[in-house]
Scaffold this active site. Structure first.
Site: not given
Length: 197
Positions: A9-10
């Protein structure tokens, strides 16, 4: 060919766990991506779909790495199936190449459709209840009643161009025409008034 898809996600998260699991599952190629699941544009996923061929398998560590929602996941699974490929999830032990895997996925699809139906039903019931209480749906009016009446009066006099009326009241032409229509026919009625310069 087994093609792995790994996503974090990041940027500060690590793909090692997914990469190792996909390699252990026999993936010959792995497409890696970083970015939130809700992101509408995922170049890695688009690249993966482009390289898919008949009898390939898309392998993910977990289903939430592939789809941003249940409905998106089902749409992707259908697209994968339409290309003659299978979807494999290592964590959920799902393989749509098998009859059991296809059954599980069809259950997911049926549940998603059921949920959409419930949401639609609740929305319609809420709108009906609001109408019964005298509330109309839609966006609130941009102008109060007095300013709406003034804009319509200027329009009816035909001395001020429509564009100038819209500029003065900070409204669009369709909004002005809607106000004119409402004054003539009541809320929501009538045809669009004839345009004037």
């Amino acid at each position: 060919m087994r093609i792995g898809y790994a996503r974090v996600s990041t940027a500060d998260q690590n793909l090692d766990l997914q990469r190792n699991a996909l390699l252990a599952a026999g993936c010959q190629r792995i497409v890696e991506e970083s970015g939130g699941g809700a992101a509408a544009v995922r170049p890695g996923l688009a690249r993966l779909m482009d390289m898919l061929r008949q009898d390939d398998a898309v392998v993910v560590w977990r289903l939430d790495r592939l789809g941003r929602s249940l409905s998106h996941l089902i749409a992707l699974a259908r697209e994968i199936e339409a290309r003659g490929a299978a979807l494999v999830s290592l964590t959920e032990s799902l393989d749509t190449a098998s009859p059991g895997g296809r059954l599980v996925f069809h259950v997911f699809a049926a549940l998603a459709e059921f949920e959409r139906g419930l949401i639609r039903e609740r929305t319609m019931a809420g709108l009906a209840a609001a109408r019964a209480r005298g509330r109309l749906g839609g966006r609130p009016k941009r102008l109060d009643a007095a300013r709406r009446a003034a804009a319509v009066a200027l329009y009816r006099e035909r001395r001020v161009p429509v564009a100038e009326i819209c500029r003065l009241f900070h409204i669009s032409k369709p909004t002005l025409y809607a106000y004119v229509r409402e004054e003539k026919e009541g809320p929501g009625g009538g045809a669009r008034p004839a345009e004037q310069p």
